[in-house]
Design a protein around this motif. Structure first.
Motif, PDB file in Angstrom:
ATOM      1  N   GLN A 127      73.547  18.930 -23.120  1.00 34.25           N
ATOM      2  CA  GLN A 127      72.451  18.052 -23.172  1.00 34.25           C
ATOM      3  C   GLN A 127      72.481  16.879 -22.287  1.00 34.25           C
ATOM      4  N   ILE A 128      73.480  16.179 -22.489  1.00 35.43           N
ATOM      5  CA  ILE A 128      73.773  14.641 -22.005  1.00 35.43           C
ATOM      6  C   ILE A 128      73.676  14.836 -20.477  1.00 35.43           C
ATOM      7  N   PHE A 129      74.125  15.972 -19.742  1.00 35.95           N
ATOM      8  CA  PHE A 129      74.198  16.211 -18.275  1.00 35.95           C
ATOM      9  C   PHE A 129      73.100  17.043 -17.809  1.00 35.95           C
ATOM     10  N   ASN A 130      72.351  17.738 -18.722  1.00 32.55           N
ATOM     11  CA  ASN A 130      71.502  18.576 -18.327  1.00 32.55           C
ATOM     12  C   ASN A 130      70.617  18.273 -17.176  1.00 32.55           C
ATOM     13  N   SER A 131      69.971  16.981 -17.346  1.00 33.36           N
ATOM     14  CA  SER A 131      68.825  16.506 -16.476  1.00 33.36           C
ATOM     15  C   SER A 131      69.553  16.156 -15.025  1.00 33.36           C
ATOM     16  N   VAL A 132      70.543  15.539 -15.038  1.00 30.72           N
ATOM     17  CA  VAL A 132      71.295  15.240 -13.908  1.00 30.72           C
ATOM     18  C   VAL A 132      71.537  16.407 -13.009  1.00 30.72           C
ATOM     19  N   PHE A 133      72.000  17.566 -13.724  1.00 29.27           N
ATOM     20  CA  PHE A 133      72.463  18.513 -12.789  1.00 29.27           C
ATOM     21  C   PHE A 133      71.329  19.473 -12.500  1.00 29.27           C
ATOM     22  N   LYS A 134      70.109  19.368 -13.029  1.00 28.11           N
ATOM     23  CA  LYS A 134      69.055  19.874 -12.742  1.00 28.11           C
ATOM     24  C   LYS A 134      68.434  19.443 -11.547  1.00 28.11           C
ATOM     25  N   ILE A 136      69.848  17.779  -9.139  1.00 33.95           N
ATOM     26  CA  ILE A 136      70.488  18.295  -8.058  1.00 33.95           C
ATOM     27  C   ILE A 136      70.896  19.666  -7.855  1.00 33.95           C
ATOM     28  N   ASN A 137      70.147  20.471  -8.442  1.00 34.67           N
ATOM     29  CA  ASN A 137      70.191  21.909  -8.421  1.00 34.67           C
ATOM     30  C   ASN A 137      71.720  22.456  -8.584  1.00 34.67           C
ATOM     31  N   LEU A 138      72.393  21.999  -9.268  1.00 33.59           N
ATOM     32  CA  LEU A 138      73.746  22.484  -9.536  1.00 33.59           C
ATOM     33  C   LEU A 138      74.083  23.072 -10.877  1.00 33.59           C
ATOM     34  N   SER A 139      74.872  23.996 -10.936  1.00 34.36           N
ATOM     35  CA  SER A 139      75.375  24.631 -11.915  1.00 34.36           C
ATOM     36  C   SER A 139      76.980  24.766 -11.911  1.00 34.36           C
ATOM     37  N   THR A 166      72.051  24.763  -4.879  1.00 36.56           N
ATOM     38  CA  THR A 166      70.825  25.085  -3.944  1.00 36.56           C
ATOM     39  C   THR A 166      70.140  23.890  -3.331  1.00 36.56           C
ATOM     40  N   PHE A 167      69.379  23.996  -2.338  1.00 38.00           N
ATOM     41  CA  PHE A 167      69.085  22.916  -1.543  1.00 38.00           C
ATOM     42  C   PHE A 167      67.491  23.217  -1.254  1.00 38.00           C
ATOM     43  N   PRO A 168      66.574  23.092  -2.221  1.00 40.88           N
ATOM     44  CA  PRO A 168      65.393  23.317  -2.140  1.00 40.88           C
ATOM     45  C   PRO A 168      64.606  22.289  -1.118  1.00 40.88           C
ATOM     46  N   SER A 169      65.011  21.116  -1.180  1.00 38.72           N
ATOM     47  CA  SER A 169      64.418  20.070  -0.423  1.00 38.72           C
ATOM     48  C   SER A 169      64.557  20.200   1.175  1.00 38.72           C
ATOM     49  N   ILE A 170      65.620  20.628   1.364  1.00 35.87           N
ATOM     50  CA  ILE A 170      66.187  20.932   2.670  1.00 35.87           C
ATOM     51  C   ILE A 170      65.592  22.147   3.347  1.00 35.87           C
ATOM     52  N   ASN A 171      66.104  23.313   2.650  1.00 37.91           N
ATOM     53  CA  ASN A 171      65.871  24.670   2.846  1.00 37.91           C
ATOM     54  C   ASN A 171      66.135  25.885   1.756  1.00 37.91           C
TER      55      ASN A 171
END
Length: 240
Positions: A127-134, A136-139, A166-171
């Motif tokens: 929970q405390i890390f979820n928003s940060v990882f989401k 930057i699209n990192l698991s 993943t890098f949705p903002s780039i490609n």
């Protein structure tokens, strides 16, 4: 030989996708990776088969199987070695980021199979890390294989990192994924580190539909020489 193996793997993949429509699995994937080019170590794996599935009652499954050549043979010439990991995981509660884990390892040769018990921490689901990882699209998950069962007498344990970005903002066709296996207390020769690591960093680009072009950087500190290797190939991915 090679074509027969790939055909079998694809038939298994299609069968899994067909059967996934029932209630036994709520989602999953299958991918087949083929590497016709290896830079330094020709006996490294040239075909990798991965499968993952979410099961009932908070269970999940992940398995990988690597096929490789005999040393000195060209890539994909004759696949006569294998290594496989079969993982069964159980989430301890509906909202918990912790899974209890069983890993079973089998490989070519004699008296070298290995099984492990431990737990996995899904860091990005905490929970405390979820928003940060989401954001930057990192698991990222860490599996602590605390108890090992094999022919070795020493008290060996392992820490396994797995990540994907993943890098949705780039490609949105691009991804970066990999793992690091860090083993402790293993009694090895003087030419091998006391706490050896095995890792892969894979960069993938979706060429068309489910087909990806992939480049892998590999590290294997169990080898006395040629610790590093580079592999180039294709990945075919099926999701349900």
């Amino acid at each position: 030989m090679m074509m027969r193996i790939l055909l079998c793997l694809l038939l298994i993949a299609v069968n899994f996708q067909t059967n996934a429509a029932d209630k036994n699995s709520s989602g999953g994937f299958i991918d087949v990776n083929v590497y016709p080019y290896l830079s330094d170590v020709d006996s490294d794996n040239t075909v990798t088969f991965n499968i993952g599935a979410k099961l009932q009652n908070r269970f999940s499954y992940f398995g990988l199987t690597n096929f490789g050549n005999e040393k000195g043979e060209a890539a994909l010439a004759d696949l006569n070695t294998f290594y496989t990991e079969q993982n069964v995981r159980w989430q301890i509660s509906e909202k918990s980021p912790i899974d209890l884990t069983l890993q079973m390892n089998f490989r070519s040769g004699e008296d070298n199979d290995r099984h492990r018990l431990g737990f996995r921490w899904r860091v990005n689901d905490t929970q405390i890390f979820n928003s940060v990882f989401k954001a930057i699209n990192l698991s990222w998950s860490v599996n602590f294989h605390l108890k090992q069962f094999d022919s070795a007498s020493e008290d060996v344990w392992q820490m396994e990192h797995v990540f994907r970005m993943t890098f949705p903002s780039i490609n949105n066709r691009l991804y970066l994924a990999g793992f690091i296996d860090h083993t402790f207390n293993e009694n090895l020769s003087d030419n091998i580190p006391k706490s050896p690591m095995v890792g892969e960093l894979q960069l993938g680009y979706r060429v068309v539909e489910n087909l990806f072009f992939i480049i892998e950087y590999r590290v294997n500190e169990y080898r006395r020489s040629d610790v590093n290797n580079m592999a180039v190939g294709l990945e075919y991915l099926i999701k349900w």
